[in-house]
Structure formats: C-alpha cells, structure tokens
Design a protein around this motif. Structure first.
Motif, PDB file in Angstrom:
ATOM      1  N   VAL A   1       0.861  -1.186   0.000  1.00  0.00           N
ATOM      2  CA  VAL A   1       0.000   0.000   0.000  1.00  0.00           C
ATOM      3  C   VAL A   1       0.894   1.231   0.000  1.00  0.00           C
ATOM      4  O   VAL A   1       1.720   1.420   0.899  1.00  0.00           O
ATOM      5  CB  VAL A   1      -0.952   0.029   1.205  1.00  0.00           C
ATOM      6  N   ILE A   2       0.732   2.046  -1.043  1.00  0.00           N
ATOM      7  CA  ILE A   2       1.493   3.282  -1.199  1.00  0.00           C
ATOM      8  C   ILE A   2       0.563   4.437  -0.858  1.00  0.00           C
ATOM      9  O   ILE A   2      -0.481   4.603  -1.500  1.00  0.00           O
ATOM     10  CB  ILE A   2       2.020   3.412  -2.637  1.00  0.00           C
ATOM     11  N   ALA A   3       0.921   5.220   0.145  1.00  0.00           N
ATOM     12  CA  ALA A   3       0.001   6.211   0.690  1.00  0.00           C
ATOM     13  C   ALA A   3       0.591   7.620   0.553  1.00  0.00           C
ATOM     14  O   ALA A   3       1.338   8.089   1.423  1.00  0.00           O
ATOM     15  CB  ALA A   3      -0.280   5.898   2.155  1.00  0.00           C
ATOM     16  N   PRO A   4       0.274   8.319  -0.541  1.00  0.00           N
ATOM     17  CA  PRO A   4       0.856   9.642  -0.781  1.00  0.00           C
ATOM     18  C   PRO A   4       0.272  10.717   0.128  1.00  0.00           C
ATOM     19  O   PRO A   4      -0.891  10.645   0.554  1.00  0.00           O
ATOM     20  CB  PRO A   4       0.488   9.936  -2.245  1.00  0.00           C
ATOM     21  N   ALA A   5       1.075  11.740   0.374  1.00  0.00           N
ATOM     22  CA  ALA A   5       0.613  12.942   1.064  1.00  0.00           C
ATOM     23  C   ALA A   5      -0.175  13.804   0.076  1.00  0.00           C
ATOM     24  O   ALA A   5      -0.634  13.325  -0.967  1.00  0.00           O
ATOM     25  CB  ALA A   5       1.813  13.692   1.632  1.00  0.00           C
ATOM     26  N   ALA A   6      -0.350  15.074   0.379  1.00  0.00           N
ATOM     27  CA  ALA A   6      -1.139  15.971  -0.477  1.00  0.00           C
ATOM     28  C   ALA A   6      -0.455  16.150  -1.833  1.00  0.00           C
ATOM     29  O   ALA A   6       0.773  16.198  -1.923  1.00  0.00           O
ATOM     30  CB  ALA A   6      -1.320  17.316   0.215  1.00  0.00           C
ATOM     31  N   PHE A   7      -1.263  16.258  -2.883  1.00  0.00           N
ATOM     32  CA  PHE A   7      -0.728  16.326  -4.244  1.00  0.00           C
ATOM     33  C   PHE A   7      -0.285  17.740  -4.616  1.00  0.00           C
ATOM     34  O   PHE A   7      -1.074  18.683  -4.556  1.00  0.00           O
ATOM     35  CB  PHE A   7      -1.783  15.890  -5.264  1.00  0.00           C
ATOM     36  N   MET A   8       0.967  17.877  -5.053  1.00  0.00           N
ATOM     37  CA  MET A   8       1.426  19.157  -5.589  1.00  0.00           C
ATOM     38  C   MET A   8       0.603  19.552  -6.820  1.00  0.00           C
ATOM     39  O   MET A   8       0.352  20.739  -7.056  1.00  0.00           O
ATOM     40  CB  MET A   8       2.900  19.076  -5.971  1.00  0.00           C
ATOM     41  N   ASP A   9       0.196  18.546  -7.591  1.00  0.00           N
ATOM     42  CA  ASP A   9      -0.495  18.807  -8.849  1.00  0.00           C
ATOM     43  C   ASP A   9      -1.807  19.567  -8.658  1.00  0.00           C
ATOM     44  O   ASP A   9      -2.301  20.191  -9.599  1.00  0.00           O
ATOM     45  CB  ASP A   9      -0.745  17.491  -9.574  1.00  0.00           C
ATOM     46  N   ASN A  10      -2.363  19.526  -7.444  1.00  0.00           N
ATOM     47  CA  ASN A  10      -3.601  20.269  -7.195  1.00  0.00           C
ATOM     48  C   ASN A  10      -3.399  21.783  -7.295  1.00  0.00           C
ATOM     49  O   ASN A  10      -4.377  22.530  -7.444  1.00  0.00           O
ATOM     50  CB  ASN A  10      -4.150  19.927  -5.813  1.00  0.00           C
ATOM     51  N   TYR A  11      -2.152  22.224  -7.207  1.00  0.00           N
ATOM     52  CA  TYR A  11      -1.905  23.668  -7.226  1.00  0.00           C
ATOM     53  C   TYR A  11      -1.819  24.244  -8.631  1.00  0.00           C
ATOM     54  O   TYR A  11      -1.549  25.432  -8.800  1.00  0.00           O
ATOM     55  CB  TYR A  11      -0.631  23.993  -6.433  1.00  0.00           C
ATOM     56  N   THR A  12      -2.060  23.394  -9.641  1.00  0.00           N
ATOM     57  CA  THR A  12      -2.059  23.885 -11.023  1.00  0.00           C
ATOM     58  C   THR A  12      -3.450  23.849 -11.638  1.00  0.00           C
ATOM     59  O   THR A  12      -3.602  24.011 -12.847  1.00  0.00           O
ATOM     60  CB  THR A  12      -1.112  23.049 -11.905  1.00  0.00           C
TER      61      THR A  12
ATOM     62  N   ASP B   1      11.301  23.083  -7.170  1.00  0.00           N
ATOM     63  CA  ASP B   1      11.756  22.504  -8.437  1.00  0.00           C
ATOM     64  C   ASP B   1      10.580  22.001  -9.266  1.00  0.00           C
ATOM     65  O   ASP B   1      10.550  22.161 -10.495  1.00  0.00           O
ATOM     66  CB  ASP B   1      12.739  21.363  -8.178  1.00  0.00           C
ATOM     67  N   TRP B   2       9.615  21.375  -8.586  1.00  0.00           N
ATOM     68  CA  TRP B   2       8.438  20.898  -9.311  1.00  0.00           C
ATOM     69  C   TRP B   2       7.678  22.073  -9.936  1.00  0.00           C
ATOM     70  O   TRP B   2       7.311  22.022 -11.111  1.00  0.00           O
ATOM     71  CB  TRP B   2       7.518  20.139  -8.358  1.00  0.00           C
ATOM     72  N   ALA B   3       7.458  23.139  -9.162  1.00  0.00           N
ATOM     73  CA  ALA B   3       6.708  24.287  -9.667  1.00  0.00           C
ATOM     74  C   ALA B   3       7.424  24.946 -10.839  1.00  0.00           C
ATOM     75  O   ALA B   3       6.799  25.385 -11.810  1.00  0.00           O
ATOM     76  CB  ALA B   3       6.485  25.300  -8.542  1.00  0.00           C
ATOM     77  N   ALA B   4       8.747  25.000 -10.768  1.00  0.00           N
ATOM     78  CA  ALA B   4       9.522  25.610 -11.853  1.00  0.00           C
ATOM     79  C   ALA B   4       9.395  24.814 -13.149  1.00  0.00           C
ATOM     80  O   ALA B   4       9.556  25.371 -14.242  1.00  0.00           O
ATOM     81  CB  ALA B   4      10.987  25.720 -11.448  1.00  0.00           C
ATOM     82  N   GLY B   5       9.078  23.535 -13.041  1.00  0.00           N
ATOM     83  CA  GLY B   5       8.967  22.704 -14.219  1.00  0.00           C
ATOM     84  C   GLY B   5       7.572  22.647 -14.830  1.00  0.00           C
ATOM     85  O   GLY B   5       7.366  21.981 -15.845  1.00  0.00           O
ATOM     86  N   GLN B   6       6.607  23.358 -14.225  1.00  0.00           N
ATOM     87  CA  GLN B   6       5.241  23.343 -14.738  1.00  0.00           C
ATOM     88  C   GLN B   6       5.038  24.422 -15.802  1.00  0.00           C
ATOM     89  O   GLN B   6       5.729  25.450 -15.808  1.00  0.00           O
ATOM     90  CB  GLN B   6       4.245  23.568 -13.594  1.00  0.00           C
ATOM     91  N   GLU B   7       4.087  24.180 -16.682  1.00  0.00           N
ATOM     92  CA  GLU B   7       3.725  25.177 -17.687  1.00  0.00           C
ATOM     93  C   GLU B   7       2.552  25.999 -17.152  1.00  0.00           C
ATOM     94  O   GLU B   7       1.384  25.648 -17.327  1.00  0.00           O
ATOM     95  CB  GLU B   7       3.348  24.499 -19.004  1.00  0.00           C
ATOM     96  N   TRP B   8       2.887  27.086 -16.476  1.00  0.00           N
ATOM     97  CA  TRP B   8       1.857  27.931 -15.903  1.00  0.00           C
ATOM     98  C   TRP B   8       1.232  28.788 -17.004  1.00  0.00           C
ATOM     99  O   TRP B   8       1.940  29.296 -17.879  1.00  0.00           O
ATOM    100  CB  TRP B   8       2.445  28.833 -14.817  1.00  0.00           C
ATOM    101  N   PRO B   9      -0.085  28.974 -16.983  1.00  0.00           N
ATOM    102  CA  PRO B   9      -0.721  29.765 -18.041  1.00  0.00           C
ATOM    103  C   PRO B   9      -0.324  31.235 -17.950  1.00  0.00           C
ATOM    104  O   PRO B   9      -0.064  31.759 -16.868  1.00  0.00           O
ATOM    105  CB  PRO B   9      -2.216  29.584 -17.764  1.00  0.00           C
ATOM    106  N   THR B  10      -0.255  31.873 -19.094  1.00  0.00           N
ATOM    107  CA  THR B  10      -0.016  33.314 -19.131  1.00  0.00           C
ATOM    108  C   THR B  10      -1.358  34.010 -18.960  1.00  0.00           C
ATOM    109  O   THR B  10      -2.251  33.880 -19.800  1.00  0.00           O
ATOM    110  CB  THR B  10       0.614  33.734 -20.469  1.00  0.00           C
ATOM    111  N   LEU B  11      -1.498  34.715 -17.860  1.00  0.00           N
ATOM    112  CA  LEU B  11      -2.772  35.353 -17.545  1.00  0.00           C
ATOM    113  C   LEU B  11      -2.637  36.858 -17.630  1.00  0.00           C
ATOM    114  O   LEU B  11      -1.573  37.422 -17.341  1.00  0.00           O
ATOM    115  CB  LEU B  11      -3.227  34.980 -16.124  1.00  0.00           C
TER     116      LEU B  11
END
Length: 228
Positions: free
Chosen positions: A75-86, A210-220
């Motif tokens: 059983v692999i039990a992850p903490a909160a997902f970084m991906d939710n912040y995108t 490092d994870w956030a720097a690697g995301q493609e954030w939308p240009t708003l």
C-alpha cells in the motif's frame, strides 16, 4: 506460480465513498481470481490512522480487504498532491494574484507530485519482495501555504498574496474536503521525507520549488485595477 502485477487507484470523487470502497474490493477480488503476483494499491498518507476523513476511511476499508485476499500486496500512501496547485480554484486565484487555501499560512503540509508517486510505485513493483506487506506513507517535501504562495509568485512572475479560506466555506461545498483540511490543520501529515530520500534516491524526489519551476503555468492578463 503467480504472475502479473496490478497498480490500483481508487477515488470517491465523481461518485461517493461507498462506491469507491465497492470498486476497490472488486479490483482486489479480480486480482485474486487472476492469481496475480502482486498488488500495489494507492491510498492516502494517514488513511490507516482513524482520521475520520470520509475518503481516507473508504481507502482504508479497501486496504483492510486487501489484507485478506491472499495476494502479495503493497500500500502506497501519498501525502497531499502538488499537482492540485495547477488547477481548480488555486489556478483561478492567479487571475487575482491570490493563493487561497483552507489552512493557516504557517501550518506545514507534506506534499508529493504525481511523478514521484509513479516512480515509487514502479520501484515497489520491481522490488516486490522488499515492499510486500507494507503500508508506506510517502511525500517529497513539506511547505506551508505561505511558502507555496511565495513559490508560485516566483515561478509565475506575479505578486501572489495568500488568503486563508474559512473551513465553514469549504464545508458548504464538501464536508469530506472540510474534514480533510481540518485534519491537515489540527494533526498534519507527518511523513519521514528524509528517510525516503535516503533509502530510495532512485525515485528522484522533487521539492516543491523545483516541481513548480517545471510546470507550464498559463499566461494570464494582469488583474484590472479598481482605478481603471
């Protein structure tokens, strides 16, 4: 001789926790009937600790059922997902230069991206004997909401302000999510991040920056000033 592997993910979102538990048990039964060699089931960090968070409790019921199936398991039990912040309301907040989250700005939260969950699951399936019969909470970093806001400001080049969302507001949308955020705030998700990084460096654990720097954030567009 048993062969074949199963990596299983369950979710109540889009259905409900009763359906999640039922579907999880069906997966376990199917794996047992097929005489698979190993099941890697994803859960949630602390789901085995009596959190009273509905979608943690449903995952724990599936885990308990897995223990009786006669199939080797992890059983692999992850903490909160970084991906939710995108996505979702946190992405919407960028339009107003805000990061709104239902926790105090200085309360730490352990985090992990989907990429690290996948890498850890692959490792567990490659080294089945080592990981068999274990429930392992995993995370790759710990940040406060205030630090998350600062990092998002740095990577999106926008002046992000943190706003704490009242749990009463979350409760009007989802009692389940409100219970989760209350748990995050009052108990927290303690995970041995240093130990995971030491013992399993091949996962390539990402910190939040490092994870956030690697995301493609939308240009708003810049928010409209009240003076315009």
């Amino acid at each position: 001789m048993r062969s074949g592997l199963l990596f299983a993910v369950t979710t109540p979102f889009g259905t409900d926790t009763t359906t999640e538990t039922r579907q999880g048990k069906v997966l376990v039964d199917a794996a047992a009937a097929a005489r698979l060699g190993h099941i890697a089931l994803t859960s949630a960090a602390h789901a085995d600790r009596g959190t009273a968070v509905p979608h943690y409790e449903s995952k724990h019921l599936v885990e308990q059922y897995l223990h009786t199936a006669g199939v080797p398991w992890t059983v692999i039990a992850p903490a909160a997902f970084m991906d939710n912040y995108t996505s979702g309301w946190t992405l919407d907040g960028l339009r107003d230069n805000t990061f709104a989250w239902p926790m105090p700005a200085d309360r730490p939260l352990t985090l992990i991206p989907a990429a690290d969950i996948g890498a850890y699951a692959a490792l567990a399936l490659q080294r089945r004997d080592e990981f068999a019969g274990r429930h392992i909470d995993i995370a790759s970093d710990e940040c406060t909401p205030g630090q998350i806001a600062e990092t998002r400001a740095a990577v999106t080049h926008r002046p992000i302000t943190y706003q704490e969302v009242p749990l009463t507001h979350v409760r009007t949308r989802s009692a389940d999510l409100a219970a989760m955020f209350e748990y995050f705030t009052t108990v927290g998700l303690d995970v041995d991040i240093a130990g995971l990084r030491r013992d399993y460096p091949e996962v390539g654990w990402h910190n939040f920056a490092d994870w956030a720097a690697g995301q493609e954030w939308p240009t708003l567009p810049a928010p409209i000033s009240a003076n315009q």
